[in-house]
Write an enzyme that holds these catalytic residues in place. Structure first.
Site, PDB file in Angstrom:
ATOM      1  N   GLU A   1       0.843  -1.193   0.000  1.00 15.99           N
ATOM      2  CA  GLU A   1       0.000   0.000   0.000  1.00 15.99           C
ATOM      3  C   GLU A   1       0.885   1.252   0.000  1.00 15.99           C
ATOM      4  O   GLU A   1       1.899   1.306   0.703  1.00 15.99           O
ATOM      5  CB  GLU A   1      -0.889  -0.005   1.247  1.00 15.99           C
ATOM      6  CG  GLU A   1      -1.752   1.228   1.422  1.00 15.99           C
ATOM      7  CD  GLU A   1      -2.447   1.272   2.776  1.00 15.99           C
ATOM      8  OE1 GLU A   1      -3.404   2.053   2.904  1.00 15.99           O
ATOM      9  OE2 GLU A   1      -2.028   0.537   3.693  1.00 15.99           O
TER      10      GLU A   1
ATOM     11  N   LYS B   1      -9.728   2.374  -2.344  1.00 16.12           N
ATOM     12  CA  LYS B   1     -10.116   1.836  -1.038  1.00 16.12           C
ATOM     13  C   LYS B   1     -11.484   2.370  -0.630  1.00 16.12           C
ATOM     14  O   LYS B   1     -11.756   3.567  -0.709  1.00 16.12           O
ATOM     15  CB  LYS B   1      -9.063   2.227   0.005  1.00 16.12           C
ATOM     16  CG  LYS B   1      -9.275   1.623   1.385  1.00 16.12           C
ATOM     17  CD  LYS B   1      -8.122   2.005   2.311  1.00 16.12           C
ATOM     18  CE  LYS B   1      -8.266   1.375   3.685  1.00 16.12           C
ATOM     19  NZ  LYS B   1      -7.155   1.790   4.580  1.00 16.12           N
TER      20      LYS B   1
ATOM     21  N   CYS C   1      -5.329  -2.894   2.897  1.00 13.77           N
ATOM     22  CA  CYS C   1      -5.027  -2.799   4.334  1.00 13.77           C
ATOM     23  C   CYS C   1      -6.205  -3.260   5.187  1.00 13.77           C
ATOM     24  O   CYS C   1      -6.632  -4.402   5.148  1.00 13.77           O
ATOM     25  CB  CYS C   1      -4.594  -1.363   4.659  1.00 13.77           C
ATOM     26  SG  CYS C   1      -3.765  -1.190   6.266  1.00 13.77           S
TER      27      CYS C   1
END
Length: 538
Positions: free
Chosen positions: A281, A358, A414
Protein backbone atom coordinates in the site's frame (compact mmCIF):
# COMPACT_ATOMS: atom_id res chain seq x y z
CA UNK A 1 -30.13 -24.94 43.81
CA UNK A 2 -30.23 -21.12 43.90
CA UNK A 3 -33.17 -18.84 43.32
CA UNK A 4 -32.25 -18.47 39.66
CA UNK A 5 -32.46 -22.17 39.00
CA UNK A 6 -28.68 -22.55 38.72
CA UNK A 7 -26.65 -24.85 40.95
CA UNK A 8 -24.36 -22.71 43.09
CA UNK A 9 -20.98 -24.35 42.52
CA UNK A 10 -18.88 -21.31 41.60
CA UNK A 11 -17.11 -19.75 44.60
CA UNK A 12 -19.07 -16.88 46.15
CA UNK A 13 -16.04 -14.55 46.16
CA UNK A 14 -16.45 -14.20 42.39
CA UNK A 15 -19.64 -12.25 43.08
CA UNK A 16 -18.20 -9.90 45.72
CA UNK A 17 -16.58 -7.40 43.36
CA UNK A 18 -18.21 -8.16 40.00
CA UNK A 19 -17.30 -4.89 38.29
CA UNK A 20 -13.60 -5.24 39.03
CA UNK A 21 -13.65 -8.88 37.96
CA UNK A 22 -15.38 -7.93 34.71
CA UNK A 23 -12.81 -5.21 33.94
CA UNK A 24 -9.79 -7.40 34.75
CA UNK A 25 -11.27 -10.36 32.86
CA UNK A 26 -11.73 -8.11 29.84
CA UNK A 27 -8.05 -7.13 29.89
CA UNK A 28 -6.90 -10.72 30.26
CA UNK A 29 -9.27 -11.98 27.56
CA UNK A 30 -7.29 -10.01 24.94
CA UNK A 31 -4.29 -12.29 25.58
CA UNK A 32 -5.94 -14.76 23.21
CA UNK A 33 -5.21 -12.47 20.27
CA UNK A 34 -1.87 -12.38 18.50
CA UNK A 35 0.98 -12.13 19.24
CA UNK A 36 0.38 -13.95 22.56
CA UNK A 37 -2.27 -16.40 21.31
CA UNK A 38 -3.27 -17.51 24.83
CA UNK A 39 -6.74 -18.56 23.72
CA UNK A 40 -7.49 -20.87 26.71
CA UNK A 41 -7.21 -17.77 28.94
CA UNK A 42 -9.79 -16.03 26.74
CA UNK A 43 -12.18 -18.95 27.20
CA UNK A 44 -11.81 -18.75 30.99
CA UNK A 45 -12.44 -15.00 30.99
CA UNK A 46 -15.62 -15.36 28.96
CA UNK A 47 -16.81 -18.14 31.25
CA UNK A 48 -16.42 -15.72 34.15
CA UNK A 49 -18.27 -12.96 32.29
CA UNK A 50 -21.20 -15.27 31.53
CA UNK A 51 -21.32 -16.24 35.21
CA UNK A 52 -21.30 -12.60 36.33
CA UNK A 53 -24.03 -11.61 33.88
CA UNK A 54 -26.19 -14.52 34.99
CA UNK A 55 -25.96 -13.36 38.61
CA UNK A 56 -26.47 -9.64 37.98
CA UNK A 57 -29.36 -8.12 39.92
CA UNK A 58 -30.81 -6.23 36.97
CA UNK A 59 -30.42 -5.48 33.30
CA UNK A 60 -28.52 -2.24 33.94
CA UNK A 61 -25.99 -3.98 36.13
CA UNK A 62 -25.60 -6.75 33.57
CA UNK A 63 -25.02 -4.19 30.81
CA UNK A 64 -22.49 -2.37 33.02
CA UNK A 65 -20.57 -5.61 33.55
CA UNK A 66 -20.50 -6.18 29.78
CA UNK A 67 -19.36 -2.60 29.23
CA UNK A 68 -16.54 -2.83 31.79
CA UNK A 69 -15.43 -6.13 30.28
CA UNK A 70 -15.44 -4.48 26.86
CA UNK A 71 -13.40 -1.50 28.07
CA UNK A 72 -10.67 -3.85 29.28
CA UNK A 73 -10.97 -6.16 26.27
CA UNK A 74 -10.68 -3.43 23.63
CA UNK A 75 -8.12 -1.29 25.48
CA UNK A 76 -5.75 -4.25 25.65
CA UNK A 77 -6.59 -5.68 22.23
CA UNK A 78 -6.26 -2.36 20.37
CA UNK A 79 -3.21 -0.96 22.17
CA UNK A 80 -1.27 -1.01 18.88
CA UNK A 81 -3.24 2.06 17.77
CA UNK A 82 -1.22 4.22 20.15
CA UNK A 83 1.95 3.50 18.15
CA UNK A 84 0.48 5.27 15.11
CA UNK A 85 0.47 8.58 16.95
CA UNK A 86 4.25 8.48 17.32
CA UNK A 87 4.52 9.17 13.57
CA UNK A 88 2.36 12.33 13.62
CA UNK A 89 4.31 15.36 14.82
CA UNK A 90 1.17 17.49 14.93
CA UNK A 91 -0.20 15.57 17.93
CA UNK A 92 1.37 14.61 21.27
CA UNK A 93 2.27 10.95 21.82
CA UNK A 94 0.11 10.66 24.94
CA UNK A 95 -2.91 11.32 22.75
CA UNK A 96 -2.42 7.87 21.23
CA UNK A 97 -3.12 6.14 24.54
CA UNK A 98 -6.05 8.48 25.14
CA UNK A 99 -7.39 7.48 21.71
CA UNK A 100 -7.11 3.77 22.54
CA UNK A 101 -9.13 4.14 25.75
CA UNK A 102 -11.66 6.50 24.17
CA UNK A 103 -12.25 4.06 21.33
CA UNK A 104 -12.63 1.25 23.89
CA UNK A 105 -15.28 3.27 25.76
CA UNK A 106 -17.32 3.28 22.57
CA UNK A 107 -16.62 -0.28 21.42
CA UNK A 108 -17.57 -1.55 24.90
CA UNK A 109 -21.16 -0.56 24.09
CA UNK A 110 -21.46 -3.75 22.02
CA UNK A 111 -20.53 -6.19 24.84
CA UNK A 112 -22.87 -4.13 27.02
CA UNK A 113 -25.71 -4.76 24.56
CA UNK A 114 -24.83 -8.45 24.49
CA UNK A 115 -24.77 -8.67 28.29
CA UNK A 116 -27.98 -6.70 28.69
CA UNK A 117 -29.80 -8.77 26.08
CA UNK A 118 -28.55 -11.97 27.69
CA UNK A 119 -29.78 -10.93 31.13
CA UNK A 120 -33.20 -10.02 29.71
CA UNK A 121 -33.56 -13.48 28.16
CA UNK A 122 -32.11 -15.24 31.20
CA UNK A 123 -34.42 -13.40 33.61
CA UNK A 124 -37.45 -14.79 31.78
CA UNK A 125 -36.12 -18.26 31.15
CA UNK A 126 -34.96 -19.00 34.70
CA UNK A 127 -38.54 -18.80 35.97
CA UNK A 128 -39.54 -21.55 33.54
CA UNK A 129 -36.42 -23.73 33.87
CA UNK A 130 -36.87 -26.94 35.79
CA UNK A 131 -33.34 -28.32 35.50
CA UNK A 132 -31.13 -25.26 35.76
CA UNK A 133 -30.86 -22.16 33.61
CA UNK A 134 -27.13 -22.23 32.88
CA UNK A 135 -27.35 -23.75 29.40
CA UNK A 136 -29.99 -21.21 28.22
CA UNK A 137 -27.80 -18.46 29.70
CA UNK A 138 -24.83 -19.66 27.63
CA UNK A 139 -26.86 -19.99 24.45
CA UNK A 140 -28.36 -16.53 24.94
CA UNK A 141 -24.95 -14.95 25.48
CA UNK A 142 -23.48 -16.69 22.43
CA UNK A 143 -26.33 -15.45 20.24
CA UNK A 144 -26.29 -11.92 21.62
CA UNK A 145 -22.48 -11.65 21.36
CA UNK A 146 -22.62 -12.76 17.72
CA UNK A 147 -25.20 -10.12 16.85
CA UNK A 148 -23.21 -7.46 18.71
CA UNK A 149 -20.03 -8.31 16.74
CA UNK A 150 -21.95 -8.10 13.49
CA UNK A 151 -23.34 -4.70 14.50
CA UNK A 152 -19.84 -3.51 15.41
CA UNK A 153 -18.69 -4.36 11.87
CA UNK A 154 -20.95 -1.78 10.17
CA UNK A 155 -22.43 0.78 12.59
CA UNK A 156 -20.75 4.18 11.98
CA UNK A 157 -18.82 2.53 9.08
CA UNK A 158 -17.71 -0.24 11.45
CA UNK A 159 -14.64 -1.25 13.39
CA UNK A 160 -14.43 -5.03 13.08
CA UNK A 161 -10.89 -5.49 14.43
CA UNK A 162 -10.31 -8.63 16.50
CA UNK A 163 -13.59 -10.51 16.42
CA UNK A 164 -13.55 -13.18 19.08
CA UNK A 165 -13.24 -15.96 16.48
CA UNK A 166 -9.72 -14.86 15.58
CA UNK A 167 -8.30 -16.48 18.74
CA UNK A 168 -8.69 -19.80 16.90
CA UNK A 169 -6.87 -18.84 13.70
CA UNK A 170 -3.93 -20.93 14.94
CA UNK A 171 -6.26 -23.94 15.37
CA UNK A 172 -7.12 -24.40 11.71
CA UNK A 173 -9.24 -27.51 12.30
CA UNK A 174 -11.64 -25.35 14.34
CA UNK A 175 -11.16 -22.16 12.32
CA UNK A 176 -12.33 -24.00 9.20
CA UNK A 177 -15.88 -23.72 10.58
CA UNK A 178 -15.82 -20.12 9.29
CA UNK A 179 -16.40 -21.58 5.80
CA UNK A 180 -19.81 -22.69 7.14
CA UNK A 181 -20.71 -20.13 9.79
CA UNK A 182 -18.53 -17.12 9.02
CA UNK A 183 -16.31 -15.35 11.50
CA UNK A 184 -19.15 -14.12 13.68
CA UNK A 185 -20.63 -17.61 13.78
CA UNK A 186 -17.27 -18.98 14.94
CA UNK A 187 -17.28 -16.30 17.66
CA UNK A 188 -20.51 -17.88 18.89
CA UNK A 189 -18.76 -21.26 18.99
CA UNK A 190 -15.98 -19.70 21.09
CA UNK A 191 -18.56 -18.37 23.57
CA UNK A 192 -20.34 -21.73 23.75
CA UNK A 193 -16.98 -23.40 24.39
CA UNK A 194 -16.45 -21.01 27.30
CA UNK A 195 -19.87 -22.11 28.47
CA UNK A 196 -18.67 -25.73 28.62
CA UNK A 197 -16.17 -24.58 31.25
CA UNK A 198 -18.97 -22.94 33.21
CA UNK A 199 -21.15 -26.05 32.96
CA UNK A 200 -18.26 -28.20 34.19
CA UNK A 201 -17.78 -25.80 37.09
CA UNK A 202 -21.43 -26.33 37.99
CA UNK A 203 -21.00 -30.11 37.50
CA UNK A 204 -23.61 -30.23 34.79
CA UNK A 205 -21.78 -32.94 32.90
CA UNK A 206 -24.40 -34.01 30.40
CA UNK A 207 -24.76 -30.65 28.57
CA UNK A 208 -21.02 -30.05 28.93
CA UNK A 209 -20.20 -33.37 27.26
CA UNK A 210 -22.85 -32.79 24.58
CA UNK A 211 -21.29 -29.43 23.78
CA UNK A 212 -17.86 -31.03 23.71
CA UNK A 213 -19.14 -33.57 21.20
CA UNK A 214 -20.37 -30.74 18.93
CA UNK A 215 -16.97 -29.07 19.16
CA UNK A 216 -15.29 -32.37 18.33
CA UNK A 217 -17.53 -32.68 15.26
CA UNK A 218 -16.37 -29.26 14.07
CA UNK A 219 -12.77 -30.33 14.65
CA UNK A 220 -13.32 -33.50 12.62
CA UNK A 221 -14.82 -31.40 9.82
CA UNK A 222 -11.65 -29.29 9.89
CA UNK A 223 -9.49 -32.40 9.51
CA UNK A 224 -10.64 -32.58 5.89
CA UNK A 225 -8.06 -29.90 5.06
CA UNK A 226 -5.42 -31.47 2.77
CA UNK A 227 -1.97 -31.89 4.25
CA UNK A 228 -0.39 -29.52 1.74
CA UNK A 229 -1.80 -26.66 -0.35
CA UNK A 230 -2.84 -27.40 -3.92
CA UNK A 231 -0.79 -25.32 -6.37
CA UNK A 232 -1.80 -24.37 -9.88
CA UNK A 233 0.58 -23.90 -12.81
CA UNK A 234 0.54 -20.14 -12.52
CA UNK A 235 0.72 -17.29 -12.20
CA UNK A 236 4.10 -16.70 -10.66
CA UNK A 237 4.22 -14.11 -7.89
CA UNK A 238 6.93 -11.81 -6.61
CA UNK A 239 5.92 -10.12 -3.36
CA UNK A 240 8.21 -7.31 -2.24
CA UNK A 241 8.77 -6.23 1.37
CA UNK A 242 11.22 -3.29 1.30
CA UNK A 243 11.43 -2.69 5.08
CA UNK A 244 10.66 1.02 4.83
CA UNK A 245 9.79 2.37 8.27
CA UNK A 246 6.94 4.81 8.71
CA UNK A 247 9.34 7.34 10.19
CA UNK A 248 11.34 7.44 6.93
CA UNK A 249 8.49 7.13 4.46
CA UNK A 250 7.73 10.81 4.02
CA UNK A 251 11.07 12.33 5.05
CA UNK A 252 12.60 14.72 2.47
CA UNK A 253 15.32 13.02 0.45
CA UNK A 254 14.17 9.49 1.26
CA UNK A 255 12.15 8.94 -1.92
CA UNK A 256 15.17 7.72 -3.89
CA UNK A 257 16.30 5.47 -1.03
CA UNK A 258 12.83 3.99 -0.64
CA UNK A 259 12.49 3.32 -4.36
CA UNK A 260 15.91 1.65 -4.38
CA UNK A 261 14.73 -0.70 -1.62
CA UNK A 262 11.69 -1.64 -3.68
CA UNK A 263 13.73 -2.07 -6.86
CA UNK A 264 16.37 -4.21 -5.19
CA UNK A 265 13.85 -6.99 -4.56
CA UNK A 266 11.74 -6.57 -7.71
CA UNK A 267 13.87 -7.49 -10.71
CA UNK A 268 13.06 -10.81 -12.38
CA UNK A 269 15.12 -13.88 -11.60
CA UNK A 270 16.77 -15.84 -14.43
CA UNK A 271 14.20 -17.93 -16.33
CA UNK A 272 11.46 -16.87 -13.93
CA UNK A 273 8.87 -16.21 -16.62
CA UNK A 274 6.00 -13.69 -16.55
CA UNK A 275 4.83 -12.85 -13.05
CA UNK A 276 2.64 -10.64 -10.92
CA UNK A 277 4.90 -8.17 -9.12
CA UNK A 278 3.11 -7.09 -5.94
CA UNK A 279 4.07 -3.99 -3.94
CA UNK A 280 2.61 -2.66 -0.66
CA UNK A 281 0.00 0.00 0.00
CA UNK A 282 1.16 3.56 -0.83
CA UNK A 283 4.47 2.16 -2.10
CA UNK A 284 4.88 5.03 -4.57
CA UNK A 285 4.69 8.79 -4.00
CA UNK A 286 4.41 9.25 -7.78
CA UNK A 287 1.16 9.84 -9.67
CA UNK A 288 0.78 7.31 -12.49
CA UNK A 289 -2.32 8.74 -14.16
CA UNK A 290 -2.13 11.39 -16.88
CA UNK A 291 -4.31 14.49 -16.82
CA UNK A 292 -3.44 16.22 -13.54
CA UNK A 293 -2.11 19.80 -13.58
CA UNK A 294 1.64 19.87 -14.20
CA UNK A 295 2.50 21.00 -10.65
CA UNK A 296 1.54 17.58 -9.27
CA UNK A 297 4.12 15.80 -11.44
CA UNK A 298 7.09 17.95 -10.49
CA UNK A 299 9.97 16.11 -8.85
CA UNK A 300 8.89 12.70 -10.09
CA UNK A 301 10.73 10.98 -12.99
CA UNK A 302 10.39 12.94 -16.23
CA UNK A 303 8.13 15.42 -14.42
CA UNK A 304 5.25 13.36 -15.80
CA UNK A 305 3.10 10.30 -15.23
CA UNK A 306 4.70 8.68 -18.28
CA UNK A 307 8.15 9.18 -16.77
CA UNK A 308 7.08 7.54 -13.51
CA UNK A 309 5.57 4.58 -15.37
CA UNK A 310 8.68 4.20 -17.54
CA UNK A 311 10.87 3.93 -14.44
CA UNK A 312 8.71 1.08 -13.18
CA UNK A 313 8.99 -0.86 -16.44
CA UNK A 314 12.78 -1.07 -15.98
CA UNK A 315 12.07 -3.55 -13.17
CA UNK A 316 9.85 -5.73 -15.33
CA UNK A 317 10.23 -8.26 -18.12
CA UNK A 318 7.85 -8.95 -20.99
CA UNK A 319 4.53 -10.25 -19.71
CA UNK A 320 4.97 -8.97 -16.15
CA UNK A 321 2.23 -7.00 -14.39
CA UNK A 322 2.96 -4.70 -11.44
CA UNK A 323 0.20 -4.09 -8.89
CA UNK A 324 1.17 -1.34 -6.48
CA UNK A 325 -0.24 1.16 -4.05
CA UNK A 326 -0.18 4.64 -5.64
CA UNK A 327 -2.52 7.40 -4.54
CA UNK A 328 -4.83 9.11 -7.00
CA UNK A 329 -6.17 12.66 -6.95
CA UNK A 330 -9.66 14.11 -7.38
CA UNK A 331 -9.38 17.30 -9.43
CA UNK A 332 -12.42 19.50 -9.98
CA UNK A 333 -12.15 22.66 -12.09
CA UNK A 334 -8.38 22.51 -11.87
CA UNK A 335 -8.41 22.37 -8.07
CA UNK A 336 -7.43 19.48 -5.84
CA UNK A 337 -10.44 18.55 -3.71
CA UNK A 338 -9.58 15.07 -2.39
CA UNK A 339 -7.34 12.04 -2.76
CA UNK A 340 -7.96 8.33 -3.04
CA UNK A 341 -5.97 5.54 -1.44
CA UNK A 342 -5.57 3.42 -4.54
CA UNK A 343 -3.93 0.42 -6.12
CA UNK A 344 -2.93 0.58 -9.79
CA UNK A 345 -1.99 -2.21 -12.20
CA UNK A 346 0.67 -1.60 -14.87
CA UNK A 347 1.96 -3.88 -17.63
CA UNK A 348 5.53 -4.17 -18.90
CA UNK A 349 4.82 -1.62 -21.66
CA UNK A 350 3.90 1.03 -19.11
CA UNK A 351 0.16 0.83 -19.82
CA UNK A 352 -2.20 1.34 -16.90
CA UNK A 353 -4.59 -1.61 -16.73
CA UNK A 354 -6.91 -0.35 -14.03
CA UNK A 355 -7.30 0.99 -10.52
CA UNK A 356 -8.98 0.12 -7.26
CA UNK A 357 -9.92 2.78 -4.70
CA UNK A 358 -10.12 1.84 -1.04
CA UNK A 359 -13.72 1.83 0.17
CA UNK A 360 -13.39 1.29 3.93
CA UNK A 361 -11.36 4.29 5.04
CA UNK A 362 -9.88 4.51 8.53
CA UNK A 363 -11.48 7.22 10.70
CA UNK A 364 -8.83 9.63 12.03
CA UNK A 365 -6.28 7.81 9.87
CA UNK A 366 -7.45 8.73 6.36
CA UNK A 367 -10.14 11.23 7.14
CA UNK A 368 -11.09 13.35 10.13
CA UNK A 369 -14.71 13.00 11.26
CA UNK A 370 -16.50 16.26 12.19
CA UNK A 371 -13.46 18.37 11.23
CA UNK A 372 -15.25 21.61 12.22
CA UNK A 373 -15.10 20.38 15.82
CA UNK A 374 -11.85 18.43 15.97
CA UNK A 375 -9.46 20.64 13.99
CA UNK A 376 -9.84 23.61 16.40
CA UNK A 377 -8.89 21.19 19.20
CA UNK A 378 -5.57 20.52 17.47
CA UNK A 379 -6.47 17.11 16.05
CA UNK A 380 -5.41 15.98 12.59
CA UNK A 381 -5.64 12.76 10.65
CA UNK A 382 -2.59 10.51 10.88
CA UNK A 383 -1.79 10.28 7.15
CA UNK A 384 0.16 13.44 6.15
CA UNK A 385 -1.62 16.10 4.11
CA UNK A 386 -4.49 18.51 4.50
CA UNK A 387 -7.12 16.80 2.35
CA UNK A 388 -9.28 13.85 3.33
CA UNK A 389 -9.39 10.69 1.26
CA UNK A 390 -12.62 9.80 -0.54
CA UNK A 391 -13.87 6.20 -0.53
CA UNK A 392 -14.24 3.95 -3.54
CA UNK A 393 -17.33 1.88 -4.45
CA UNK A 394 -16.41 -1.38 -2.71
CA UNK A 395 -14.89 -4.78 -3.56
CA UNK A 396 -13.74 -5.12 -7.16
CA UNK A 397 -12.00 -7.69 -9.31
CA UNK A 398 -9.41 -6.55 -11.82
CA UNK A 399 -8.56 -8.95 -14.66
CA UNK A 400 -4.98 -8.68 -15.94
CA UNK A 401 -2.97 -10.83 -18.35
CA UNK A 402 0.30 -12.23 -17.00
CA UNK A 403 2.08 -13.45 -20.09
CA UNK A 404 -0.74 -15.24 -21.90
CA UNK A 405 -2.62 -16.14 -18.73
CA UNK A 406 -5.60 -14.04 -17.58
CA UNK A 407 -5.68 -13.60 -13.80
CA UNK A 408 -8.59 -12.22 -11.80
CA UNK A 409 -7.23 -10.17 -8.91
CA UNK A 410 -9.54 -9.23 -6.04
CA UNK A 411 -8.37 -6.11 -4.24
CA UNK A 412 -8.70 -5.06 -0.61
CA UNK A 413 -6.39 -2.40 0.80
CA UNK A 414 -5.03 -2.80 4.33
CA UNK A 415 -7.78 -2.53 6.97
CA UNK A 416 -10.50 -3.57 4.49
CA UNK A 417 -9.54 -7.23 4.81
CA UNK A 418 -10.94 -7.38 8.36
CA UNK A 419 -14.58 -6.96 7.26
CA UNK A 420 -16.14 -10.41 7.09
CA UNK A 421 -18.49 -10.86 4.14
CA UNK A 422 -17.40 -7.60 2.50
CA UNK A 423 -14.18 -8.50 0.68
CA UNK A 424 -15.25 -10.10 -2.63
CA UNK A 425 -17.04 -8.78 -5.70
CA UNK A 426 -19.88 -11.31 -5.74
CA UNK A 427 -20.51 -10.78 -9.46
CA UNK A 428 -16.92 -11.53 -10.46
CA UNK A 429 -15.25 -14.00 -8.12
CA UNK A 430 -11.45 -13.54 -8.23
CA UNK A 431 -8.66 -16.11 -8.31
CA UNK A 432 -7.21 -14.58 -5.15
CA UNK A 433 -7.39 -11.44 -3.01
CA UNK A 434 -4.44 -9.07 -2.99
CA UNK A 435 -4.22 -7.17 0.31
CA UNK A 436 -1.53 -4.47 0.04
CA UNK A 437 -1.12 -2.92 3.45
CA UNK A 438 0.97 -0.49 5.44
CA UNK A 439 1.32 -2.12 8.84
CA UNK A 440 4.42 -0.02 9.59
CA UNK A 441 2.07 2.25 11.55
CA UNK A 442 1.25 -0.39 14.12
CA UNK A 443 4.39 -1.52 15.89
CA UNK A 444 4.85 -5.21 16.67
CA UNK A 445 1.32 -6.07 17.85
CA UNK A 446 -0.89 -4.80 15.01
CA UNK A 447 0.76 -6.71 12.12
CA UNK A 448 0.32 -10.26 13.51
CA UNK A 449 -3.28 -9.43 14.43
CA UNK A 450 -3.89 -8.14 10.91
CA UNK A 451 -2.41 -11.31 9.40
CA UNK A 452 -4.56 -13.50 11.67
CA UNK A 453 -7.74 -11.81 10.45
CA UNK A 454 -6.68 -12.18 6.81
CA UNK A 455 -6.36 -15.92 7.40
CA UNK A 456 -10.02 -16.09 8.45
CA UNK A 457 -11.04 -14.24 5.27
CA UNK A 458 -9.22 -16.89 3.20
CA UNK A 459 -11.09 -19.72 4.93
CA UNK A 460 -14.45 -17.95 4.73
CA UNK A 461 -14.21 -17.23 1.02
CA UNK A 462 -12.19 -20.27 -0.09
CA UNK A 463 -9.69 -17.94 -1.74
CA UNK A 464 -5.93 -17.46 -1.38
CA UNK A 465 -4.89 -14.10 0.07
CA UNK A 466 -1.58 -12.41 -0.72
CA UNK A 467 -0.33 -9.63 1.54
CA UNK A 468 2.45 -7.14 0.72
CA UNK A 469 3.53 -4.70 3.43
CA UNK A 470 6.48 -2.30 3.83
CA UNK A 471 7.86 -3.80 7.06
CA UNK A 472 5.95 -7.08 7.42
CA UNK A 473 4.18 -9.37 7.74
CA UNK A 474 3.97 -10.10 3.99
CA UNK A 475 2.58 -13.53 3.23
CA UNK A 476 0.88 -15.97 0.91
CA UNK A 477 -2.14 -17.58 2.58
CA UNK A 478 -3.82 -20.52 0.90
CA UNK A 479 -7.59 -21.03 0.63
CA UNK A 480 -7.58 -23.10 3.85
CA UNK A 481 -5.93 -20.35 5.87
CA UNK A 482 -2.42 -21.82 5.98
CA UNK A 483 0.56 -19.51 5.67
CA UNK A 484 2.45 -20.92 2.69
CA UNK A 485 5.32 -18.43 2.83
CA UNK A 486 5.94 -15.22 4.76
CA UNK A 487 8.49 -12.53 5.52
CA UNK A 488 8.76 -11.60 9.21
CA UNK A 489 8.54 -8.13 10.70
CA UNK A 490 11.45 -5.79 10.09
CA UNK A 491 12.92 -7.80 7.24
CA UNK A 492 13.65 -6.66 3.69
CA UNK A 493 13.15 -9.34 1.08
CA UNK A 494 10.91 -10.96 -1.50
CA UNK A 495 8.73 -14.02 -1.89
CA UNK A 496 8.85 -15.82 -5.23
CA UNK A 497 6.19 -18.48 -5.48
CA UNK A 498 3.19 -19.73 -7.39
CA UNK A 499 -0.30 -18.80 -6.41
CA UNK A 500 -2.21 -21.47 -4.41
CA UNK A 501 -5.38 -22.73 -6.03
CA UNK A 502 -8.75 -21.19 -5.20
CA UNK A 503 -11.50 -23.49 -3.94
CA UNK A 504 -15.12 -23.67 -5.00
CA UNK A 505 -17.23 -20.99 -3.26
CA UNK A 506 -17.82 -21.95 0.35
CA UNK A 507 -21.22 -21.92 2.00
CA UNK A 508 -20.30 -18.58 3.57
CA UNK A 509 -19.06 -17.19 0.24
CA UNK A 510 -22.49 -18.01 -1.19
CA UNK A 511 -24.74 -16.71 1.58
CA UNK A 512 -22.54 -14.33 3.58
CA UNK A 513 -23.52 -12.99 6.99
CA UNK A 514 -27.04 -14.37 6.73
CA UNK A 515 -25.48 -17.58 8.11
CA UNK A 516 -23.97 -16.26 11.37
CA UNK A 517 -27.01 -14.09 12.04
CA UNK A 518 -29.28 -17.09 11.46
CA UNK A 519 -27.06 -19.17 13.75
CA UNK A 520 -27.25 -16.47 16.44
CA UNK A 521 -31.04 -16.40 16.24
CA UNK A 522 -31.12 -20.20 16.45
CA UNK A 523 -29.02 -20.05 19.63
CA UNK A 524 -31.35 -17.46 21.14
CA UNK A 525 -34.32 -19.61 20.20
CA UNK A 526 -32.64 -22.51 21.98
CA UNK A 527 -32.21 -20.32 25.05
CA UNK A 528 -35.91 -19.47 24.99
CA UNK A 529 -37.00 -23.12 24.65
CA UNK A 530 -37.93 -23.46 28.37
CA UNK A 531 -40.51 -20.71 27.86
CA UNK A 532 -42.07 -22.63 24.99
CA UNK A 533 -42.13 -25.80 27.09
CA UNK A 534 -43.83 -23.98 29.93
CA UNK A 535 -46.42 -22.60 27.50
CA UNK A 536 -47.28 -26.06 26.15
CA UNK A 537 -47.46 -27.61 29.62
CA UNK A 538 -50.20 -25.26 30.73
Amino acid sequence: MGKDGAVQRIPAFLLKYPRWYALVAGVLSAAGFEPLGLWPLTLLCFALLIHLVGHASGIRRAAMLGWLFGVGHFSAGNNWIAVAFTFQAAMPIWLGYFAVVTLALYLAVYPALAAGGTWWIHNRVKRAATSGAILPLILAFAGCWTISEWLRSWVFTGFAWNPLAVIWQSQLELARATSLLGTYGLSAVVVVTSGFILLAGHRQWRPALTGGAVLAALWLYGLQIPATPSLQKGPRLTIVQPDISQADKYEPGYEAINFAKLAMNSRPLPDQGPRLLLWPEAALPDYLEDGYPYRYYQFQPGDSAAGARARLTTLMQDGDVLVTGANRLVIEKGQLVAARNSVSALDSNGTLLGHYDKAHLVPYGEYLPVPWLLRPLGLARLVPGDLDFWPGPGPQTLTVKVGDQPVKVGLQICYEIIFSGQVVDSGKRPDFIFNPSNDAWFGTVGPPQHLAQARLRAIEEGLPIVRATPTGISAIIDADGRIVQHLPLGTAGRIDARLPRAKAPTLFATYGNILPIGFALLLIAGALLPLARRGTSR
